[in-house]
Design a protein around this motif. Structure first.
Motif, PDB file in Angstrom:
ATOM      1  N   THR A   1       0.846  -1.195   0.000  1.00 21.67           N
ATOM      2  CA  THR A   1       0.000   0.000   0.000  1.00 21.67           C
ATOM      3  C   THR A   1       0.882   1.245   0.000  1.00 21.67           C
ATOM      4  O   THR A   1       1.904   1.299   0.687  1.00 21.67           O
ATOM      5  CB  THR A   1      -0.938   0.031   1.218  1.00 21.67           C
ATOM      6  N   VAL A   2       0.470   2.228  -0.784  1.00 23.37           N
ATOM      7  CA  VAL A   2       1.183   3.503  -0.874  1.00 23.37           C
ATOM      8  C   VAL A   2       0.177   4.609  -0.567  1.00 23.37           C
ATOM      9  O   VAL A   2      -0.878   4.696  -1.199  1.00 23.37           O
ATOM     10  CB  VAL A   2       1.793   3.713  -2.275  1.00 23.37           C
ATOM     11  N   ASN A   3       0.511   5.446   0.397  1.00 24.38           N
ATOM     12  CA  ASN A   3      -0.389   6.489   0.879  1.00 24.38           C
ATOM     13  C   ASN A   3       0.412   7.789   0.967  1.00 24.38           C
ATOM     14  O   ASN A   3       1.195   7.980   1.888  1.00 24.38           O
ATOM     15  CB  ASN A   3      -0.941   6.088   2.248  1.00 24.38           C
ATOM     16  N   CYS A   4       0.229   8.677  -0.033  1.00 25.91           N
ATOM     17  CA  CYS A   4       1.096   9.859  -0.106  1.00 25.91           C
ATOM     18  C   CYS A   4       0.448  10.943  -0.958  1.00 25.91           C
ATOM     19  O   CYS A   4      -0.587  10.709  -1.579  1.00 25.91           O
ATOM     20  CB  CYS A   4       2.454   9.474  -0.712  1.00 25.91           C
ATOM     21  N   PRO A   5       1.041  12.153  -1.006  1.00 28.14           N
ATOM     22  CA  PRO A   5       0.540  13.177  -1.924  1.00 28.14           C
ATOM     23  C   PRO A   5       0.601  12.669  -3.369  1.00 28.14           C
ATOM     24  O   PRO A   5       1.436  11.841  -3.715  1.00 28.14           O
ATOM     25  CB  PRO A   5       1.494  14.353  -1.704  1.00 28.14           C
ATOM     26  N   ASP A   6      -0.287  13.219  -4.183  1.00 24.18           N
ATOM     27  CA  ASP A   6      -0.389  12.742  -5.561  1.00 24.18           C
ATOM     28  C   ASP A   6       0.478  13.576  -6.497  1.00 24.18           C
ATOM     29  O   ASP A   6       0.837  14.715  -6.197  1.00 24.18           O
ATOM     30  CB  ASP A   6      -1.856  12.810  -6.018  1.00 24.18           C
ATOM     31  N   LYS A   7       0.813  12.991  -7.619  1.00 31.01           N
ATOM     32  CA  LYS A   7       1.437  13.707  -8.731  1.00 31.01           C
ATOM     33  C   LYS A   7       1.166  12.904 -10.001  1.00 31.01           C
ATOM     34  O   LYS A   7       0.998  11.684  -9.960  1.00 31.01           O
ATOM     35  CB  LYS A   7       2.946  13.869  -8.535  1.00 31.01           C
ATOM     36  N   THR A   8       1.089  13.577 -11.122  1.00 27.69           N
ATOM     37  CA  THR A   8       0.917  12.879 -12.383  1.00 27.69           C
ATOM     38  C   THR A   8       2.159  12.034 -12.665  1.00 27.69           C
ATOM     39  O   THR A   8       3.286  12.520 -12.583  1.00 27.69           O
ATOM     40  CB  THR A   8       0.701  13.876 -13.535  1.00 27.69           C
ATOM     41  N   GLY A   9       1.946  10.769 -12.990  1.00 28.19           N
ATOM     42  CA  GLY A   9       3.063   9.878 -13.273  1.00 28.19           C
ATOM     43  C   GLY A   9       3.537   9.064 -12.090  1.00 28.19           C
ATOM     44  O   GLY A   9       4.436   8.239 -12.231  1.00 28.19           O
ATOM     45  N   LEU A  10       2.924   9.273 -10.910  1.00 26.05           N
ATOM     46  CA  LEU A  10       3.349   8.511  -9.739  1.00 26.05           C
ATOM     47  C   LEU A  10       3.146   7.017  -9.957  1.00 26.05           C
ATOM     48  O   LEU A  10       4.014   6.207  -9.631  1.00 26.05           O
ATOM     49  CB  LEU A  10       2.574   8.968  -8.502  1.00 26.05           C
ATOM     50  N   GLY A  11       2.000   6.636 -10.533  1.00 27.08           N
ATOM     51  CA  GLY A  11       1.741   5.220 -10.783  1.00 27.08           C
ATOM     52  C   GLY A  11       2.779   4.603 -11.685  1.00 27.08           C
ATOM     53  O   GLY A  11       3.221   3.475 -11.470  1.00 27.08           O
ATOM     54  N   SER A  12       3.206   5.340 -12.711  1.00 24.71           N
ATOM     55  CA  SER A  12       4.241   4.854 -13.620  1.00 24.71           C
ATOM     56  C   SER A  12       5.556   4.644 -12.888  1.00 24.71           C
ATOM     57  O   SER A  12       6.226   3.618 -13.058  1.00 24.71           O
ATOM     58  CB  SER A  12       4.428   5.856 -14.764  1.00 24.71           C
ATOM     59  N   ASP A  13       5.943   5.606 -12.049  1.00 26.34           N
ATOM     60  CA  ASP A  13       7.202   5.499 -11.317  1.00 26.34           C
ATOM     61  C   ASP A  13       7.192   4.308 -10.363  1.00 26.34           C
ATOM     62  O   ASP A  13       8.178   3.579 -10.243  1.00 26.34           O
ATOM     63  CB  ASP A  13       7.464   6.790 -10.541  1.00 26.34           C
ATOM     64  N   LEU A  14       6.058   4.094  -9.685  1.00 31.03           N
ATOM     65  CA  LEU A  14       5.967   2.973  -8.747  1.00 31.03           C
ATOM     66  C   LEU A  14       5.990   1.636  -9.487  1.00 31.03           C
ATOM     67  O   LEU A  14       6.669   0.687  -9.058  1.00 31.03           O
ATOM     68  CB  LEU A  14       4.687   3.096  -7.912  1.00 31.03           C
ATOM     69  N   CYS A  15       5.256   1.549 -10.587  1.00 33.89           N
ATOM     70  CA  CYS A  15       5.228   0.297 -11.359  1.00 33.89           C
ATOM     71  C   CYS A  15       6.603  -0.028 -11.934  1.00 33.89           C
ATOM     72  O   CYS A  15       6.979  -1.200 -12.043  1.00 33.89           O
ATOM     73  CB  CYS A  15       4.196   0.386 -12.482  1.00 33.89           C
ATOM     74  N   ARG A  16       7.338   0.997 -12.323  1.00 31.32           N
ATOM     75  CA  ARG A  16       8.687   0.778 -12.852  1.00 31.32           C
ATOM     76  C   ARG A  16       9.603   0.191 -11.784  1.00 31.32           C
ATOM     77  O   ARG A  16      10.418  -0.690 -12.057  1.00 31.32           O
ATOM     78  CB  ARG A  16       9.258   2.096 -13.382  1.00 31.32           C
ATOM     79  N   ILE A  17       9.467   0.669 -10.551  1.00 29.60           N
ATOM     80  CA  ILE A  17      10.282   0.135  -9.452  1.00 29.60           C
ATOM     81  C   ILE A  17       9.923  -1.323  -9.174  1.00 29.60           C
ATOM     82  O   ILE A  17      10.797  -2.175  -8.996  1.00 29.60           O
ATOM     83  CB  ILE A  17      10.093   1.000  -8.186  1.00 29.60           C
ATOM     84  N   LEU A  18       8.619  -1.624  -9.148  1.00 30.95           N
ATOM     85  CA  LEU A  18       8.195  -3.005  -8.924  1.00 30.95           C
ATOM     86  C   LEU A  18       8.707  -3.914 -10.034  1.00 30.95           C
ATOM     87  O   LEU A  18       9.118  -5.058  -9.778  1.00 30.95           O
ATOM     88  CB  LEU A  18       6.672  -3.075  -8.845  1.00 30.95           C
ATOM     89  N   LEU A  19       8.717  -3.420 -11.274  1.00 36.36           N
ATOM     90  CA  LEU A  19       9.238  -4.201 -12.395  1.00 36.36           C
ATOM     91  C   LEU A  19      10.730  -4.437 -12.238  1.00 36.36           C
ATOM     92  O   LEU A  19      11.231  -5.535 -12.503  1.00 36.36           O
ATOM     93  CB  LEU A  19       8.943  -3.459 -13.704  1.00 36.36           C
ATOM     94  N   PHE A  20      11.459  -3.427 -11.787  1.00 36.67           N
ATOM     95  CA  PHE A  20      12.905  -3.567 -11.578  1.00 36.67           C
ATOM     96  C   PHE A  20      13.215  -4.630 -10.534  1.00 36.67           C
ATOM     97  O   PHE A  20      14.191  -5.375 -10.660  1.00 36.67           O
ATOM     98  CB  PHE A  20      13.507  -2.221 -11.147  1.00 36.67           C
ATOM     99  N   PHE A  21      12.376  -4.732  -9.513  1.00 40.74           N
ATOM    100  CA  PHE A  21      12.603  -5.718  -8.457  1.00 40.74           C
ATOM    101  C   PHE A  21      12.029  -7.093  -8.809  1.00 40.74           C
ATOM    102  O   PHE A  21      12.048  -7.999  -7.975  1.00 40.74           O
ATOM    103  CB  PHE A  21      12.021  -5.223  -7.135  1.00 40.74           C
ATOM    104  N   GLY A  22      11.519  -7.240 -10.008  1.00 51.12           N
ATOM    105  CA  GLY A  22      11.070  -8.541 -10.475  1.00 51.12           C
ATOM    106  C   GLY A  22       9.718  -8.974  -9.944  1.00 51.12           C
ATOM    107  O   GLY A  22       9.406 -10.172  -9.952  1.00 51.12           O
ATOM    108  N   LEU A  23       8.881  -8.022  -9.504  1.00 54.78           N
ATOM    109  CA  LEU A  23       7.571  -8.364  -8.968  1.00 54.78           C
ATOM    110  C   LEU A  23       6.512  -8.321 -10.072  1.00 54.78           C
ATOM    111  O   LEU A  23       6.547  -7.458 -10.948  1.00 54.78           O
ATOM    112  CB  LEU A  23       7.176  -7.393  -7.848  1.00 54.78           C
ATOM    113  N   SER A  24       5.566  -9.236 -10.009  1.00 54.34           N
ATOM    114  CA  SER A  24       4.456  -9.272 -10.959  1.00 54.34           C
ATOM    115  C   SER A  24       3.195  -8.765 -10.263  1.00 54.34           C
ATOM    116  O   SER A  24       2.810  -9.286  -9.214  1.00 54.34           O
ATOM    117  CB  SER A  24       4.223 -10.703 -11.467  1.00 54.34           C
ATOM    118  N   ILE A  25       2.565  -7.753 -10.839  1.00 53.44           N
ATOM    119  CA  ILE A  25       1.346  -7.186 -10.270  1.00 53.44           C
ATOM    120  C   ILE A  25       0.153  -7.991 -10.766  1.00 53.44           C
ATOM    121  O   ILE A  25      -0.084  -8.083 -11.970  1.00 53.44           O
ATOM    122  CB  ILE A  25       1.187  -5.707 -10.665  1.00 53.44           C
TER     123      ILE A  25
END
Length: 412
Positions: free
Chosen positions: A24-48
């Motif tokens: 869970t991620v609970n923080c201020p919003d910004k455009t592109g936040l979802g992309s940045d988070l998904c990129r990190i999860l992809l780098f760590f080899g996690l499947s959503i």
């Protein structure tokens, strides 16, 4: 009222074996936040396998259900996710992405010069080590001499920003030495200035023959007869269900980085997601519902804008990367192209997956080069890999294409 630092990202382990972890991620919003988070999860080899996002325009709440690898470094993952989130002080208003306004200091670039005795799978093993150390390969030049000696030049940046220190350099050398064992001939790490980095850059434009080989799909808008693509993608838009948002519904087959591909596309279009849900059904079929609006806070009513966004989403999901194998006279070359975001970020671990696929095919790499090039109005990261003549001649070109594609898509 603010949120404690430890509460920005919470990772809850699975309750029983086989169940997904919940992030869970609970923080201020910004455009592109979802992309940045998904990129990190992809780098760590996690499947959503499932996702939910909601925001009031200032604060967002995101939940990911992920399937992990046994050796996932959870504490480091949490640290990287927290770093991607805006600070709590920015919650007074949503920040929209503007490439021309955002010019953060570029990271320092270092050159790793490595000379060693070649063997099958060596380049993948080196890439795996650099990835585990959070050293990001910006460019690479690999060449093999007739006597079996390989010279590797890795231009890298350090996520931890510590490669200028003696301890970090020794850590890097020790990790690489463990993989190469007694095969090391010489090794050196040095920081390079902008003039060296500029000289090492490939031409911004590819030769027309290579452009055609990789991008014939994009040029002709026709799918290959034997598709190196995902299965059918359906994208629909509806403005009747919400007074303030456009509903985008996507149905497609799952692939590695699917949610990242959707999010990066919306980020490049400066689209804000107010509410969204993503889940995978049986047969790897994915359904995504997104309530979106433009940067001006309005829904997308212009038919031309709807068509442009819908077409781009379809293309990015049908072929998130380009893969082809071509003959260069007596030589065989593997070409892979990876789209670059407007923020200059590219898909992570592409070179890792390419070298792993070739290692599994028992195919040696004679030379390799990574460069960024402008193709029409977009920037692409292009991987040019010359395959060893002896090993590649016994494997059909289509087999190489398919195995590399399946590895990149997570269909192995």
């Amino acid at each position: 009222m603010g949120t404690l630092h430890d509460d920005v990202v919470i990772i809850r382990p699975s309750e029983k074996e086989g169940d997904p972890y919940v992030i869970t991620v609970n923080c201020p919003d910004k455009t592109g936040l979802g992309s940045d988070l998904c990129r990190i999860l992809l780098f760590f080899g996690l499947s959503i396998v499932r996702g939910d996002v909601s925001t009031d325009g200032k604060w967002c709440y995101i939940v990911f259900w992920v399937v992990c690898k046994p050796a996932t470094r959870w504490e480091l993952l949490k640290k990287r996710l927290v770093q991607a989130c805006p600070s709590c002080s920015s919650a007074s208003g949503i920040s929209y992405y503007r490439s021309e306004l955002q010019s953060p200091k570029p990271p320092d670039v270092f050159l790793i010069k490595l000379c060693c005795v070649d063997r099958k799978g060596l380049l993948h093993d080196l890439t795996q080590v650099l990835s585990s150390l959070e050293l990001n390969i910006q460019k690479v030049k690999v060449s093999t001499t007739p006597d079996g000696t390989v010279v590797d030049l890795f231009f890298i940046t350090d996520t931890r920003e510590l490669l200028h220190t003696k301890n970090r350099q020794e850590e890097t050398y020790k990790a690489l030495e463990d993989v190469m064992q007694d095969a090391v001939i010489s090794f050196n790490i040095e920081k390079v200035g902008p003039e060296i980095t500029a000289c090492s850059q490939a031409s911004p434009y590819l030769p027309s023959a290579i452009t055609y080989d990789i991008f014939n799909l994009e040029m002709s808008n026709d799918l290959p007869s034997v598709s190196l693509t995902s299965n059918n993608v359906c994208v629909t838009m509806d403005n009747s269900l919400s007074p303030a948002h456009t509903l985008v519904q996507i149905v497609c087959q799952d692939h590695k980085g699917l949610l990242y591909d959707i999010m990066r596309t919306l980020k490049d279009y400066n689209i804000q997601i107010s509410y969204g849900r993503f889940y995978i059904k049986q047969g790897r079929k994915c359904e995504i519902d997104l309530f979106i609006m433009q940067s001006d806070g309005k829904k997308i009513v212009d038919p031309s804008k709807q068509t442009a966004l819908s077409s781009r989403l379809k293309m990015e999901l049908l072929q998130p990367l380009r893969v082809t194998v071509v003959s260069r006279g007596p030589d065989t070359e593997l070409l892979v192209a990876n789209p670059v975001e407007l923020s200059s970020k590219g898909r992570p671990l592409v070179f890792y997956d390419i070298t792993l696929a070739l290692k599994m095919l028992n195919t040696c790499i004679f030379s390799a080069e990574i460069g960024r090039h402008m193709i029409r109005d977009r920037e692409w990261e292009v991987y040019r890999i010359l395959l060893d003549e002896g090993a590649s001649s016994s494997i059909p070109r289509r087999k190489v294409e398919e195995e590399v594609w399946k590895r990149l898509m997570g269909w192995e």
